[in-house]
Design an enzyme around this catalytic site. Sequence first.
Site, PDB file in Angstrom:
ATOM      1  N   CYS A 131       0.854  -1.187   0.000  1.00 48.57           N
ATOM      2  CA  CYS A 131       0.000   0.000   0.000  1.00 48.57           C
ATOM      3  C   CYS A 131       0.889   1.237   0.000  1.00 48.57           C
ATOM      4  CB  CYS A 131      -0.841   0.057   1.272  1.00 48.57           C
ATOM      5  SG  CYS A 131      -1.829  -1.381   1.533  1.00 48.57           S
ATOM      6  N   LYS A 168       2.417  -9.781   4.593  1.00 47.75           N
ATOM      7  CA  LYS A 168       2.343 -10.178   3.181  1.00 47.75           C
ATOM      8  C   LYS A 168       3.303  -9.332   2.359  1.00 47.75           C
ATOM      9  CE  LYS A 168      -0.856 -11.229  -0.539  1.00 47.75           C
ATOM     10  NZ  LYS A 168      -2.267 -11.329  -0.909  1.00 47.75           N
TER      11      LYS A 168
HETATM   12  C1  LIG Z   1      -8.572  -8.712  -8.240  1.00 48.49           C
HETATM   13  C2  LIG Z   1      -7.535  -8.892  -7.158  1.00 48.49           C
HETATM   14  C3  LIG Z   1      -7.662  -8.222  -5.939  1.00 48.49           C
HETATM   15  C4  LIG Z   1      -6.700  -8.399  -4.942  1.00 48.49           C
HETATM   16  N1  LIG Z   1      -6.837  -7.754  -3.741  1.00 48.49           N
HETATM   17  C5  LIG Z   1      -5.932  -7.954  -2.758  1.00 48.49           C
HETATM   18  C6  LIG Z   1      -6.112  -7.341  -1.476  1.00 48.49           C
HETATM   19  O1  LIG Z   1      -7.117  -6.679  -1.187  1.00 48.49           O
HETATM   20  N2  LIG Z   1      -5.134  -7.533  -0.544  1.00 48.49           N
HETATM   21  C7  LIG Z   1      -4.028  -8.311  -0.784  1.00 48.49           C
HETATM   22  O2  LIG Z   1      -3.185  -8.459   0.114  1.00 48.49           O
HETATM   23  N3  LIG Z   1      -3.851  -8.926  -1.980  1.00 48.49           N
HETATM   24  C8  LIG Z   1      -4.779  -8.772  -2.951  1.00 48.49           C
HETATM   25  N4  LIG Z   1      -4.618  -9.420  -4.150  1.00 48.49           N
HETATM   26  C9  LIG Z   1      -3.453 -10.301  -4.348  1.00 48.49           C
HETATM   27  C10 LIG Z   1      -3.829 -11.780  -4.104  1.00 48.49           C
HETATM   28  O3  LIG Z   1      -4.266 -12.000  -2.778  1.00 48.49           O
HETATM   29  C11 LIG Z   1      -2.605 -12.691  -4.379  1.00 48.49           C
HETATM   30  O4  LIG Z   1      -1.581 -12.410  -3.456  1.00 48.49           O
HETATM   31  C12 LIG Z   1      -2.036 -12.530  -5.792  1.00 48.49           C
HETATM   32  O5  LIG Z   1      -3.062 -12.272  -6.722  1.00 48.49           O
HETATM   33  C13 LIG Z   1      -1.265 -13.753  -6.254  1.00 48.49           C
HETATM   34  O6  LIG Z   1      -2.057 -14.922  -6.181  1.00 48.49           O
HETATM   35  P1  LIG Z   1      -2.934 -15.496  -7.421  1.00 48.49           P
HETATM   36  O7  LIG Z   1      -2.015 -15.603  -8.581  1.00 48.49           O
HETATM   37  O8  LIG Z   1      -3.468 -16.811  -6.937  1.00 48.49           O
HETATM   38  O9  LIG Z   1      -4.021 -14.490  -7.656  1.00 48.49           O
HETATM   39  C14 LIG Z   1      -5.569  -9.251  -5.173  1.00 48.49           C
HETATM   40  C15 LIG Z   1      -5.472  -9.937  -6.394  1.00 48.49           C
HETATM   41  C16 LIG Z   1      -6.430  -9.776  -7.388  1.00 48.49           C
HETATM   42  C17 LIG Z   1      -6.276 -10.534  -8.682  1.00 48.49           C
END
Ligand SMILES: Cc1cc2nc3c(=O)[nH]c(=O)nc-3n(C[C@H](O)[C@H](O)[C@H](O)COP(=O)(O)O)c2cc1C
Length: 328
Positions: A131, A168
């Site tokens: 952030c 994270k």
């Molecule tokens: C649409 C979207 C919204 C996300 N919002 C957040 C969030 O609010 N907070 C956060 O820590 N990560 C957020 N992420 C990241 C995911 O939690 C994750 O760490 C990242 O997408 C990698 O995993 P994946 O490839 O399985 O999506 C977001 C990802 C996507 C695609």
Amino acid sequence: MPADMRARLGQVELPNPVLAAAGCAGAGRELAQFLDVARVGAIISKSIMTEPRTGNPAPRLAETPSGLLNSVGLQGPGIDAFLQRDLPWLLSRGARVVVSVAGQTIREYAALASRLSDAAGVSAVEINLSCPNAEDAGRLFALDPATAGSVVAAVRGSLRHDIPVFAKLSPDVTDIVAMAGACVAAGADGLSLINVLLGMVIDPARLRPALAGAYGGLSGPAVRPVAVRCVWQVREAFPDVPIIGTGGVRTGRDALELLLAGASLVGVGTAIVHDPSACSRVARELEEEVGALGADQVADVIGQAHGARGRVGGGLVNGPGEASRQTG
Ligand SMILES: Cc1cc2nc3c(=O)[nH]c(=O)nc-3n(C[C@H](O)[C@H](O)[C@H](O)COP(=O)(O)O)c2cc1C
């Protein structure tokens, strides 16, 4: 006999190690028509801030080969609505809840932590460090070890001591181990790896970036090798620190890969966007993968890709329980 899929998140027992990653299942309610939220390992909430926010302007999503680019931003109802509406709903359905917190200042993170201290039923807090820091010209907290450590210390210091804190991390750093070390030294009980990678898509028809915000976060299968590498490096450096491994998991085999690299829990994010029941399916497939390795329990595969004591031939070298003792 099917493998024992139970996992631990601090003091809380989970039915399996597959979690809904932050931001991809809203506050969890969106998943309920597709699966039983009580059977998901845990639901990580979309990152919550103190005040309601509308997020970034549209377009906010762009597809890429093997990945999704998003600039949704920190859209959400704020902590009051989350505590009054979303958390009680999840608990009433028997879900285990990890609350992801996001702030624009270190004080905001601390304020969120102290609000969560008064709430019942929070299994863990995940700190979204990706952030913009309003007090440092919008530079992400996640990019500087000292700043990230200050956020972790503020959250840890304001949160009830029995709620574990996971930091994270962003993969957009040159030294993920240094970031992990700063967070652990500041009091993180565990680490969550990885958040999205910064990316960009240009729409040649419009001669403009595809997203209104120009850049976005890349997720999905394209980022999985980055997640595996980050989990591996952090596990090598901090073998006793629990890791939630997230990034590009679509199948049980993908989840297994992150466990073998050293994660003790696995997050599923973008896959939920395409398949809302992905968490249950991945958990089922993972159970088959673990069984096929000859392991009695999923805990026994954690970190098994490290060193000479990994899998040889048809079975696991470590005896039952050994891997679970290592990961806490
Ligand atoms: C649409 C979207 C919204 C996300 N919002 C957040 C969030 O609010 N907070 C956060 O820590 N990560 C957020 N992420 C990241 C995911 O939690 C994750 O760490 C990242 O997408 C990698 O995993 P994946 O490839 O399985 O999506 C977001 C990802 C996507 C695609």
